[in-house]
Every structure is written in structure tokens, then in C-alpha cells.
Design a protein around this motif. Structure first.
Motif, PDB file in Angstrom:
ATOM      1  N   ARG A 216      26.713  -0.194 167.785  1.00 44.20           N
ATOM      2  CA  ARG A 216      25.640   0.446 168.150  1.00 44.20           C
ATOM      3  C   ARG A 216      25.809   2.053 167.685  1.00 44.20           C
ATOM      4  O   ARG A 216      27.052   2.470 167.076  1.00 44.20           O
ATOM      5  CB  ARG A 216      25.566   0.532 169.798  1.00 44.20           C
ATOM      6  CG  ARG A 216      25.442  -0.897 170.137  1.00 44.20           C
ATOM      7  CD  ARG A 216      23.836  -1.318 169.836  1.00 44.20           C
ATOM      8  NE  ARG A 216      23.588  -2.565 170.700  1.00 44.20           N
ATOM      9  CZ  ARG A 216      22.223  -2.882 170.809  1.00 44.20           C
ATOM     10  NH1 ARG A 216      21.081  -2.258 170.386  1.00 44.20           N
ATOM     11  NH2 ARG A 216      21.844  -4.169 171.136  1.00 44.20           N
TER      12      ARG A 216
ATOM     13  N   SER B  38      27.066   5.852 167.579  1.00 47.55           N
ATOM     14  CA  SER B  38      28.009   6.474 167.962  1.00 47.55           C
ATOM     15  C   SER B  38      28.189   7.999 167.539  1.00 47.55           C
ATOM     16  O   SER B  38      27.683   8.193 166.297  1.00 47.55           O
ATOM     17  CB  SER B  38      29.626   5.986 167.920  1.00 47.55           C
ATOM     18  OG  SER B  38      29.931   5.769 166.531  1.00 47.55           O
TER      19      SER B  38
ATOM     20  N   HIS C 131      22.113  10.109 174.521  1.00 46.98           N
ATOM     21  CA  HIS C 131      22.057   9.653 175.790  1.00 46.98           C
ATOM     22  C   HIS C 131      20.843   9.821 176.398  1.00 46.98           C
ATOM     23  O   HIS C 131      19.889  10.769 176.032  1.00 46.98           O
ATOM     24  CB  HIS C 131      23.207  10.041 176.722  1.00 46.98           C
ATOM     25  CG  HIS C 131      24.711   9.779 176.216  1.00 46.98           C
ATOM     26  ND1 HIS C 131      24.935   8.332 175.969  1.00 46.98           N
ATOM     27  CD2 HIS C 131      25.550  10.513 175.656  1.00 46.98           C
ATOM     28  CE1 HIS C 131      26.230   8.128 175.704  1.00 46.98           C
ATOM     29  NE2 HIS C 131      26.685   9.427 175.178  1.00 46.98           N
TER      30      HIS C 131
ATOM     31  N   ASP D 227      22.193   4.308 173.544  1.00 45.98           N
ATOM     32  CA  ASP D 227      22.736   3.247 173.950  1.00 45.98           C
ATOM     33  C   ASP D 227      22.018   2.401 174.963  1.00 45.98           C
ATOM     34  O   ASP D 227      21.635   2.854 176.142  1.00 45.98           O
ATOM     35  CB  ASP D 227      24.033   3.850 174.706  1.00 45.98           C
ATOM     36  CG  ASP D 227      23.624   5.011 175.683  1.00 45.98           C
ATOM     37  OD1 ASP D 227      22.577   5.523 175.379  1.00 45.98           O
ATOM     38  OD2 ASP D 227      24.388   5.440 176.507  1.00 45.98           O
TER      39      ASP D 227
END
Length: 432
Positions: free
Chosen positions: A45, A47, A53, A64
Motif C-alpha cells: 500500500r 507509504s 491519512h 490506508d
């Protein structure tokens, strides 16, 4: 139920032997066609500082995706069942209904993911007759699961539980006979219940969840994409169109640049941010610009495998500007002005409230795709061409050239540190 999300498909502008008893038997899972799935991303995923977020208990633009949703890369297994009603018996075979979606749905995911999503559907090739007339279930647009959908789902599970091992599947597709309920031109009722268990448990001890119900028929040259849209909810993507009005803005702030906004009419591809979120882009295909300075990037169009696909400029913990190249291709049928597409996104804005806005390089124009009522014409000419510039929130994106291979050269300048607020761009760079 913490992760339960009710998600309705995007709108449309147009609008199967006798049913067997409800006991059904699954058929052998077909082998996928085409090239083998690659493993370049290893299921990783997003990063790093550009993996923003945000909302962490439902579908959203956050990088995420929370637990409970279906996997979106590698091999993904779908169970597909067929439903009709006593007062709306199927007018054809389940095989005919299935062929409306497969192998097209799987082929679409394979192309959009550059071979990184191997989608395999196993059909239960019999009509499952519901016990009551269609109207008795009270299905309307936006009907919550606890009403009619719980009753429908309970009957479906009961019908196939003895012959289907639900532990083998990541998601469930329910294809309803198209003559049950209104045509899609009048009311769109397809819906997905994603993330959390619905409260039903199968005989195999697994929750009945990540289930999409497909009603009626879409229109255009790729009507199967309603299922790609709904399944993308099970992968964690939100609706991009406004579900409760747009406060004076376009009801489709992304238009035909992503099927999470417009999944009707001609085909369109996913935004590059979505491809990154879903694990379809390798780390080297994403250029992150987290600090002030000037960066020159060469972007390969979404329709071409390989190359840099996405540039991300984070403005805060939940805001970013994204840059990608789009041109007409196998999945992008309506690109009449190829160029560099710039979006602003917010990972803390919920599904259906406009979490993504496309910046229009030609504000006030009628667009260049103006003859199809399925396409938002104002945004059809949104990409920036060579010599044009986007500027907002201390970020400047200038399209400086295009090479012989069709790649776009872009200069990204960041003039100040990330801000906690994303200012509204001036005319010519306004999202949506």
C-alpha cells in the motif's frame, strides 16, 4: 457496525429458462485470460509523506484502507449469484445475465491495474427465486441493509450455503434480474455494503460482507462498469459525485475522469491516486513532492503501462494536489483534450461529499465532449496542455512539453511549506 458503509452507484441517463428452486450449485472457477498478473508491488500500500491519512472507519481517499475491506491486488475471488422474484421472473438465463458483466469486469480491472489485479468470478448459475414479491422488500435508492437487504441476503445465504464455501471468496456479487424495479434511467438502486460484516453469518462461520447488489442495466458502450464501480467500494474507494447536492458546485466534481464519479455511458479509467491506493502502482511510479522547491517530472499517460503515473504534493495531513497524464486509450474513451490532469483531494471528506475535485484548465468553456448526455461536458476539456499552468495553495504545476513517445514533461514548484488549509484557487484552477 463500525466499518459498514452504504454506497449507491453513480447515476445513468439510459436505460433472463424458468427459475430453478433456490438451492444452487457453484460452477468451476474459470481460469483468467490474458497475461499473468505481475507482482511488482508485492501488494504494498502507499507509504511515505504523500500517503495521507484520513477517515479510518469507512471508504475514503485516505491512502490506508482500514481492515475489513476486500483485497484490491493479487488474486481477488468473487462469488456471483443471480436473483429474481415471483412477480418479476427472470426473462433469460443466468448465463445471459452473467455475460453482461464477465469477462468484461475482470478484463477492465486487469487493464486498469496493469495486470496487478487478477479478478476471478465464480458464478452460481441458477436463478435464486426470492420468497416474496419485489415490492415486499421495500428496496429504494439508499435503502439501508437492516431493512429489505437483510431479508434478501438471508434468503441468498440460505439458498447457497450448502454448496458454497464462503471462506474461498473475498466479495459477493448479486445480479438481480433487470426487470425487477425501475430502469436505471428512472432510479439507480445498485448498492454495496462494504467493510464491516452485515450481521449475517454463513454456515462456514464467515460473515456475509463486501456484497454488491446490481439492479437494472446501465447504458453506453461499457455498461458492465457499474459492477467495477460497486466492487471498488469493497476495495475502499468512495463515491466522488455529490449524493446530497453540491452546494452550488458541479454535482460531478470529477466528471468522466474516474468511474467513482461517472460510471455510466462511455468507458473511463481510475484516477492515478486511486491506482496508488489500490496497490496498482509500484513505488517508483509515484513522485512525492513534500518539501519546497522545484521538481521536473515526466508523466506517462494512464493508458500506457510503465513509467511515472502520479505526482503528489501534500498540503497538509489530509490535503494534496495530484498530477497525472491522461489521453484516449482502451479504458479512456472520451479524452478529447489529452494533457495533464490536476486534482485536489481531501482524505477527511466523506464519500458523496466531494472528496476530490478536478481543476478545470478551461473554465467557462462548454467542453469538447458535448454530444453524450452521460458525460459532464464542462470537465471534458479539463487537462492542462503544453504551456498552461495550475496555481493554488503555494503549488504551481506547469506543463512544459510532450515528447515523441507521448509522455508529458511537468514542472512542479512548491513555494511554501504545507498548510493546514487548502485555499480556493482563482478562476482557471478551481477544483470542480
Amino acid at each position: 457496525m463500525r466499518f459498514l458503509a452504504l454506497l449507491v452507484t453513480a447515476f445513468t441517463t439510459l436505460a433472463l429458462t424458468s427459475p430453478a428452486a433456490s438451492r444452487a450449485e457453484p460452477v468451476a472457477e474459470p481460469e483468467p485470460a490474458g497475461e499473468p498478473v505481475t507482482r511488482e508491488t508485492d501488494g504494498r500500500r502507499p507509504s511515505g509523506p504523500c500517503a495521507l491519512h484520513g477517515i479510518d472507519d469507512s471508504v475514503s481517499e485516505a491512502a490506508d484502507t482500514p481492515p475489513g475491506f476486500a483485497p484490491s491486488n493479487g488474486t481477488v475471488r468473487a462469488l456471483t449469484v443471480f436473483v429474481d422474484f415471483p412477480d418479476a421472473p427472470a426473462e433469460g438465463t443466468p448465463q445471459e445475465r452473467y455475460a453482461e458483466f464477465f469477462p468484461a469486469v475482470a478484463d477492465y480491472y486487469r487493464a486498469s491495474s496493469y495486470g496487478r489485479l487478477d479478478y476471478r468470478s465464480t458464478p452460481v448459475s441458477r436463478w435464486i427465486r426470492m420468497s416474496r414479491p419485489y415490492a415486499a422488500y421495500g428496496i429504494e435508492r439508499g435503502t439501508p441493509f437492516e431493512r429489505g437487504y437483510r431479508a434478501l441476503s438471508k434468503e441468498i445465504v440460505t439458498a447457497v450455503d450448502d454448496t458454497v464455501d464462503f471462506r474461498r471468496f473475498d466479495l459477493v456479487n448479486v445480479l438481480v434480474t433487470p426487470n425487477a424495479g425501475p430502469p436505471a434511467t428512472e432510479d439507480v438502486r445498485s448498492v454495496t455494503f462494504a467493510g464491516a460484516p452485515t450481521g449475517l453469518t454463513t454456515g462456514d462461520g464467515v460473515p456475509f460482507k463486501n456484497v454488491s447488489f446490481i439492479w437494472s442495466r446501465q447504458t453506453g458502450n461499457s455498461p458492465f462498469r457499474v459492477l467495477n464501480h460497486e466492487n471498488a467500494h469493497t476495495f475502499g474507494l468512495p463515491d466522488l459525485y455529490y449524493t446530497r447536492g453540491g452546494s452550488g458546485l458541479l454535482k460531478t466534481p470529477v466528471g468522466h475522469w474516474d468511474l467513482m464519479d461517472e460510471d455510466w455511458g462511455p468507458s473511463d479509467d481510475f484516477l492515478a491516486w486511486h491506482k496508488w491506493k489500490l496497490g496498482w502502482l509500484a513505488p517508483e511510479q509515484v513522485e512525492c513532492v513534500p518539501a519546497p522547491g522545484r521538481r521536473t517530472v515526466t508523466l506517462t499517460p494512464a493508458s500506457v503501462p510503465g513509467g511515472t503515473k502520479l505526482t503528489v504534493v501534500p498540503l497538509s495531513r489530509t490535503r494534496a494536489v495530484t498530477v497525472e497524464a491522461r489521453e484516449r486509450g482502451p479504458l479512456d474513451h472520451t479524452v478529447c483534450r489529452p494533457g495533464v490532469l490536476v486534482t485536489t483531494l481531501a482524505t477527511d471528506v466523506p464519500s458523496g461529499a466531494g472528496p476530490v475535485h478536478v481543476s478545470d484548465a478551461t473554465p467557462g468553456s462548454d467542453g469538447c465532449w458535448t454530444t453524450d448526455p452521460n458525460v459532464n461536458p464542462q470537465l471534458s476539456d479539463a487537462p492542462y496542455a503544453v504551456g498552461e499552468r495550475f496555481s493554488s495553495g503555494g503549488v504551481r504545476v506547469t506543463v512544459t512539453g510532450r515528447d515523441a513517445d507521448g509522455n508529458w514533461q511537468v514542472t512542479v514548484e512548491r513555494r511554501r511549506p504545507p498548510s493546514s488549509r487548502l485555499s480556493r484557487p482563482a478562476s482557471g484552477a478551481a477544483p470542480g
